[in-house]
Design a protein around this motif. Sequence first.
Motif, PDB file in Angstrom:
ATOM      1  N   UNK A 129       0.686  -1.114  -0.242  1.00 13.85           N
ATOM      2  CA  UNK A 129       0.020   0.071   0.130  1.00 13.85           C
ATOM      3  C   UNK A 129       0.338   1.013  -0.132  1.00 13.85           C
ATOM      4  N   UNK A 130       0.854   1.868  -0.784  1.00  8.07           N
ATOM      5  CA  UNK A 130       1.224   3.344  -1.573  1.00  8.07           C
ATOM      6  C   UNK A 130       1.016   4.214  -0.885  1.00  8.07           C
ATOM      7  N   UNK A 131       0.966   4.979   0.787  1.00  6.32           N
ATOM      8  CA  UNK A 131       0.468   5.846   0.789  1.00  6.32           C
ATOM      9  C   UNK A 131      -0.833   6.126   1.951  1.00  6.32           C
ATOM     10  N   UNK A 132      -0.235   6.999   2.845  1.00  3.92           N
ATOM     11  CA  UNK A 132      -1.040   7.040   4.475  1.00  3.92           C
ATOM     12  C   UNK A 132      -2.027   7.814   4.760  1.00  3.92           C
ATOM     13  N   UNK A 133      -1.170   8.808   4.002  1.00  5.90           N
ATOM     14  CA  UNK A 133      -1.990   9.941   4.584  1.00  5.90           C
ATOM     15  C   UNK A 133      -3.055  10.248   3.551  1.00  5.90           C
ATOM     16  N   UNK A 134      -4.167  11.263   3.879  1.00  8.22           N
ATOM     17  CA  UNK A 134      -4.935  11.494   2.621  1.00  8.22           C
ATOM     18  C   UNK A 134      -5.284  12.202   1.720  1.00  8.22           C
ATOM     19  N   UNK A 135      -3.750  12.982   1.754  1.00  5.46           N
ATOM     20  CA  UNK A 135      -3.415  13.733   0.383  1.00  5.46           C
ATOM     21  C   UNK A 135      -1.881  13.445   0.597  1.00  5.46           C
TER      22      UNK A 135
ATOM     23  N   UNK B 285       0.272  -7.339   4.589  1.00  2.00           N
ATOM     24  CA  UNK B 285      -0.238  -5.724   3.522  1.00  2.00           C
ATOM     25  C   UNK B 285       0.974  -5.039   4.310  1.00  2.00           C
ATOM     26  N   UNK B 286       2.061  -4.200   3.654  1.00  2.00           N
ATOM     27  CA  UNK B 286       2.879  -3.272   4.279  1.00  2.00           C
ATOM     28  C   UNK B 286       3.163  -1.904   2.982  1.00  2.00           C
ATOM     29  N   UNK B 287       2.556  -0.987   4.294  1.00  2.00           N
ATOM     30  CA  UNK B 287       2.173   0.225   3.325  1.00  2.00           C
ATOM     31  C   UNK B 287       3.598   0.599   3.923  1.00  2.00           C
ATOM     32  N   UNK B 288       3.926   1.946   2.656  1.00  2.00           N
ATOM     33  CA  UNK B 288       4.929   3.057   2.964  1.00  2.00           C
ATOM     34  C   UNK B 288       4.292   4.218   2.332  1.00  2.00           C
ATOM     35  N   UNK B 289       4.665   5.318   2.944  1.00  2.00           N
ATOM     36  CA  UNK B 289       4.244   6.916   2.754  1.00  2.00           C
ATOM     37  C   UNK B 289       5.782   7.990   3.143  1.00  2.00           C
ATOM     38  N   UNK B 290       5.684   8.587   2.627  1.00  3.32           N
ATOM     39  CA  UNK B 290       6.700   9.262   2.392  1.00  3.32           C
ATOM     40  C   UNK B 290       7.181  10.532   3.937  1.00  3.32           C
ATOM     41  N   UNK B 291       5.839  10.542   4.121  1.00  2.00           N
ATOM     42  CA  UNK B 291       5.625  11.999   5.921  1.00  2.00           C
ATOM     43  C   UNK B 291       4.827  11.247   6.817  1.00  2.00           C
TER      44      UNK B 291
ATOM     45  N   UNK C 102       2.574  -4.162   8.652  1.00  2.00           N
ATOM     46  CA  UNK C 102       3.305  -3.794   8.397  1.00  2.00           C
ATOM     47  C   UNK C 102       4.175  -2.616   7.794  1.00  2.00           C
ATOM     48  N   UNK C 103       4.773  -2.078   8.133  1.00  2.00           N
ATOM     49  CA  UNK C 103       5.738  -0.497   7.223  1.00  2.00           C
ATOM     50  C   UNK C 103       6.912  -0.634   6.806  1.00  2.00           C
ATOM     51  N   UNK C 104       6.858  -0.526   5.736  1.00  2.00           N
ATOM     52  CA  UNK C 104       7.946  -0.539   4.949  1.00  2.00           C
ATOM     53  C   UNK C 104       9.402   0.620   4.925  1.00  2.00           C
ATOM     54  N   UNK C 105      10.213   1.552   5.109  1.00  2.00           N
ATOM     55  CA  UNK C 105      11.156   2.264   4.859  1.00  2.00           C
ATOM     56  C   UNK C 105      11.238   2.819   3.812  1.00  2.00           C
TER      57      UNK C 105
ATOM     58  N   UNK D 295       9.721   2.754  -0.223  1.00  2.00           N
ATOM     59  CA  UNK D 295       8.818   2.995  -1.591  1.00  2.00           C
ATOM     60  C   UNK D 295       9.305   1.125  -1.697  1.00  2.00           C
ATOM     61  N   UNK D 296      10.969   1.127  -2.090  1.00  2.00           N
ATOM     62  CA  UNK D 296      11.287  -0.158  -2.722  1.00  2.00           C
ATOM     63  C   UNK D 296      11.404  -1.323  -1.901  1.00  2.00           C
ATOM     64  N   UNK D 297      11.135  -1.093  -0.983  1.00  2.00           N
ATOM     65  CA  UNK D 297      11.372  -2.265   0.782  1.00  2.00           C
ATOM     66  C   UNK D 297       9.797  -2.657   0.600  1.00  2.00           C
ATOM     67  N   UNK D 298       8.510  -1.855  -0.276  1.00  2.36           N
ATOM     68  CA  UNK D 298       7.529  -1.919   0.098  1.00  2.36           C
ATOM     69  C   UNK D 298       6.717  -2.814  -0.792  1.00  2.36           C
TER      70      UNK D 298
END
Length: 475
Positions: free
Chosen positions: A359-365, A390-396, A409-412, A414-417
């Motif tokens: 899942x790429x993105x956790x913030x609402x925008x 489910x593995x999540x990554x978000x830049x902020x 789970x959370x990845x550090x 984008x590529x890891x996710x």
Amino acid sequence: MTVPYLSSPSVPPQAQVTPPSGAQRPRLTFLGTGYLGATYAVCYAELGYEVIGFDVDQDKIAKLSDGQVPFHEPGLDELLRKNLASGRLRFSTSYEETAEFGDVHFICVGTPQRAGGLGADLSYIESAVTGIAPFLNRKALIVGKSTVPVGTATWVEELVAKSAPESSEIEVAWSPEFLQEGFAVEDVLRPNRIVVGVKSEWADAMLYAAHKGVFDLAATEDREVPVVTTDFATAELVKVAANAFLATKISFINAMAEVCEVSGADVTHLARAIGHDPRIGNKFLQAGLGFGGGCLPKDIRAFQARAQELGAGEALRFLHEVDLINLRRRTRVVTLAAELLGRPAGPAGPNLTGLKVAVLGATFKANTDDIRDAPSLAVAAMLNKTGARVVVFDPQGMDNARKALPDVEYADTLTAAVTDADLVCVLTEWAEFRNADPATLGELAASRKVIDGKNCLDAGQWRAAGWDYRGMGRP
């Protein structure tokens, strides 16, 4: 008083007023240093005002005083440190100090959805007003900026009358905010309009003086800032009406996406075509997961609740369907995931056990760390319930997401996710995701299947790289 519309910078000269503190410009305070109050406090110090940001949260005040913004907003950190150093900006946990300092006190606290109901929780408004009013020993103006149900300003007047010293002359006004997260600094410094609800010429003049820095900046850039001066009720309704309209526009195009999905049409082409009509416009016609965040969802619900209380509930019944359409788009992603992965839903729903979903993105925008009512995080939770890994990554938004949804789970990176993922879901429109190389990511993923939940990817490029691409409302 009837001043229906003023166009700055050509504001009448009688709008000049001497601040009760005797300062050359009104001294401003912002009660509540969350996203709204902290942004306004920093930006108005940048405009040359003396400012205090107040909050009861000692940790938050300590961070701000140390030059640390407790949330992500592009450009705000630098302005905070600059204006702390200039001496124009400081922060406090003392109501007494804040009251003694300020001429205009802006209420910037949250108005979340009330527990167990649709209406707005006004307890933070009440605390701020009753906290500062007893210390207001000279004439001052209390101005609401928070988004509230119509009728709140009159209630605040009653609170002030009960709480302030009898000798003080306190007036109330309302001036709603129109900030967009990710663009908030620009929205404060260069607003597309200013709305003020006032009852006296003095309050109107004080608010003009409090906004003069905005008008002066506009004059240097040869711009005009529309000013609408109106009554309390209209000023309160402006923000909720604007949010209701935007939410309706978003849900309209997502309703069209539902029709496109069953008819084979492409909602992105449809949106582009109707957006060329100047009566419609192309903004907020991006079909996808729908809206989230700390404003639109709770504001349209509170608007419905208040209309019901006032006997006008039928007028806003359509907002219930707007809300339902919005929530349905989240479920649609899970359905698409099951279809793409060859695991169609059974009586108990999809079973994605043994499959990894990135899942790429956790913030609402994008351009924020705000995960409040984030559609992306809601979908991650739904996918987790299907048994998927489910593995999540978000830049902020990683820290906030981990607190809100600790079960995934959370990845550090984008590529890891994406590594070994059976499905990739792009659910927030970050530039890092839009600009990612699908060929490179395809080498990492276990299966080249992608759901574009924001219709922000180049579908042709991803398909050319061998991905089975699914957009929202696209064939």
